[in-house]
Design an enzyme around this catalytic site. Structure first.
Site, PDB file in Angstrom:
ATOM      1  N   GLU A  72      -3.768   6.819 -74.537  1.00 23.95           N
ATOM      2  CA  GLU A  72      -4.167   7.856 -75.943  1.00 23.95           C
ATOM      3  C   GLU A  72      -2.773   8.229 -75.974  1.00 23.95           C
ATOM      4  O   GLU A  72      -2.513   9.384 -75.036  1.00 23.95           O
ATOM      5  CB  GLU A  72      -5.273   8.455 -75.744  1.00 23.95           C
ATOM      6  CG  GLU A  72      -6.643   7.640 -75.513  1.00 23.95           C
ATOM      7  CD  GLU A  72      -7.052   7.199 -76.809  1.00 23.95           C
ATOM      8  OE1 GLU A  72      -6.466   7.512 -78.058  1.00 23.95           O
ATOM      9  OE2 GLU A  72      -8.211   6.311 -76.960  1.00 23.95           O
ATOM     10  N   CYS A  95      -2.916  15.693 -80.735  1.00 28.17           N
ATOM     11  CA  CYS A  95      -2.720  14.627 -81.243  1.00 28.17           C
ATOM     12  C   CYS A  95      -2.869  14.116 -82.600  1.00 28.17           C
ATOM     13  O   CYS A  95      -2.154  13.436 -83.416  1.00 28.17           O
ATOM     14  CB  CYS A  95      -2.812  13.499 -80.136  1.00 28.17           C
ATOM     15  SG  CYS A  95      -4.498  13.335 -80.074  1.00 28.17           S
TER      16      CYS A  95
END
Ligand code: NAD
Length: 490
Positions: free
Chosen positions: A258, A292
């Site tokens: 990720e 993010c």
């Protein structure tokens, strides 16, 4: 009101290896600081390479018994952990605010979000299925079964100290895998506290091991090279992730990555501007912009760009910067001085290249590492701020003329984690699902995360998905068996 000193005094500060809290092999520690004051709030064990290897010994030693533990029992352990997280929600929230800086209300929201992975995967643990069928020739029977991947190594970032840990740990435990986790050195306390709660929930010794360290590279290199390890899951920057993928390749590890994002936030002239501004505030300023999933590039149709910029500037001026524990604070400090320098540099670079500054633009007064909420217009694709992940409270607005240009701008990045689009045109919305290069799309919403969602990105934003039905499969291997047609001899 929880007493901060009393809370901190009760948090484990050692390594968790094989069910025991132990000092590091070197006996050394490192400081954890509160980014809103710069004060040292804890000294945690600085794990050495030998500690990482011992943690993997423990995980490998516990693997067979945990895999053989009935799924219902694994599920109930996770469910108890979910309940313990709820019981300790206020403590966990305050702890995250102290070590990471986000406002308390947002820490509470993270406890809810992070805790949900425990409940979701407690439910998924008993729903791992295989299949049985006839081969195409009709001469045999095919059985397809799932089994746990084996010992896993997790490396987590500082920006969501609880959720990034539970989003990996819960599916791994549900699937029957054991774990070594290395939390971010900037925010190790939440993981240490959570590990204690898992122990209280009845997790057997050695199933979860925690190694805090400043020597991330050395400790992880030793673990990644060990043939007993079967899986790496990493959340963090693309740069570090790429280096880890290369090392994982040497040991042919399963990986879930990720990585970084550079989310476009598209506002079309036909959008409901009130909703677009509400969505923009969430997508940009949640977690102080240090997510993010944070909207990084606002792409706004030229005919509504001035109006959008004016409305968002008004909202930005109303944000309150301060220590996350104070009532009414909506923007806490950035994580460290380096982050302030980076955001300041991106803003200065944009202004020097011709961007207009409508609000903020500067580091705010210390001792903490604060940055003023900022709005910039006139951003062009050749500016650094368009290409890089800002990771701070800065709205950067670029204009476009039509949908084709908007999509081209949105896709003009190596990243592809999440995109946001605001439009009232349903056909356009459906087209964007197919034209945007993205793992996730918020269509007329500013937050997409929840435990049922397959979270993850395409391109340089990563590999694999966390959460949802997909999440547990990241921790399962497929075994296929062929047997003869049982009726053939009759
Ligand atoms: P980072 O890459 O600097 O650090 C992440 C983790 O890796 C930390 O635990 C760190 O100690 C460790 N690490 C650093 N160098 C290492 C090395 N050489 N070997 C092994 N481990 C190492 O990232 P960060 O600053 O903590 O987090 C911010 C980044 O994470 C942003 O790019 C953000 O987009 C990304 N992120 C992605 C997601 C997602 O789900 N895609 C979620 C949160 C954060």
């Amino acid at each position: 009101m929880i007493d901060e000193a009393a809370l901190l005094a009760g948090i484990p500060q050692q390594l968790l290896i094989g069910g025991r809290w132990v000092d590091s092999a070197s006996g050394s520690t490192f400081d954890v600081t509160d980014p809103s004051t710069g004060a040292v709030i804890a000294r945690v064990a600085d794990g050495a390479v030998a500690d990482g290897v011992r943690a993997l010994d423990a995980a490998a030693g516990a693997q067979d018994a945990w895999a053989a533990t009935p799924p219902r029992q694994r599920a109930e352990t996770l469910r108890r952990a979910f309940e313990l997280v709820q019981q300790h929600a206020d403590d966990l929230a305050l702890l995250m605010t102290l070590e990471m800086g986000k406002p308390l209300a947002e820490s509470r929201a993270e406890v809810a979000y992070g805790g949900e992975f425990l409940r979701w995967f407690s439910e998924e643990a008993v729903r791992v299925h295989g299949r049985y069928g006839t081969n195409p020739e009709g001469t045999g029977r095919m059985t397809v079964a799932q089994r746990p991947v084996g010992p896993c190594f997790f490396i987590t970032p500082w920006n969501f100290p609880l959720a990034m840990a539970t989003r990996k740990i819960a599916p791994a435990l549900a699937a029957g895998c054991t774990v070594v986790v290395k939390p971010a050195g900037l925010t190790p306390l939440t993981t240490l506290f959570f590990a204690r709660l898992l122990g209280e929930a009845g997790l057997p010794d050695g199933v979860l091991n925690v190694v805090t360290t400043r020597a991330s590279g050395d400790v992880s290199d030793a673990i990644l090279a060990d043939p007993r390890l079967r899986k790496l899951s990493f959340t963090g920057s693309t740069e570090v992730g790429v280096g880890l993928l290369k090392k994982a390749a040497d040991n042919v590890l399963r990986t879930s990555m990720e990585l970084g994002g550079n989310a476009p936030f598209l506002v079309f002239a036909d959008a409901d501007l009130d909703k677009a501004v509400d969505g923009a505030m969430l997508a940009k300023f949640r977690n102080i912009g240090e997510a993010c999933t944070a909207a990084n590039r606002f792409l706004v149709q030229a005919s509504v760009a001035d109006e959008f910029a004016a409305r968002i500037t008004e909202r930005v001026r109303a944000l309150r910067v301060g220590r996350g524990t104070e009532d009414g604070v909506t923007i806490g400090p950035l994580i460290e001085a380096k982050a302030v320098e980076k955001v300041q540099g991106l803003v200065e670079d944009a202004v020097a290249a011709g961007a207009a500054l409508l609000a903020g633009g500067h580091a705010a007064d210390g001792p903490g590492t604060f940055f003023e909420p900022t709005v910039l217009t006139g951003i062009r694709p050749d500016m650094r701020i368009f290409a890089e992940e800002i990771f701070g409270p800065v709205v950067a607005i670029t204009t476009f003329d039509d949908e084709a240009e908007a999509v081209a701008l949105a896709n003009a990045t190596p990243f592809g984690l999440v995109s946001y689009a605001f439009t009232r045109d349903a056909a356009r919305g459906r087209r964007l699902i197919e034209t945007l290069e993205t793992g996730m799309l918020g269509l007329n919403v500013g937050v997409v995360s929840n435990a049922a969602a397959p979270f993850g990105g395409v391109k340089h934003s990563g590999l694999g998905r966390e959460g949802g039905f997909e999440g547990i499969h990241e921790y399962l291997e497929t075994t296929y068996v062929l047997t003869p047609d049982p009726f053939a001899d009759v």
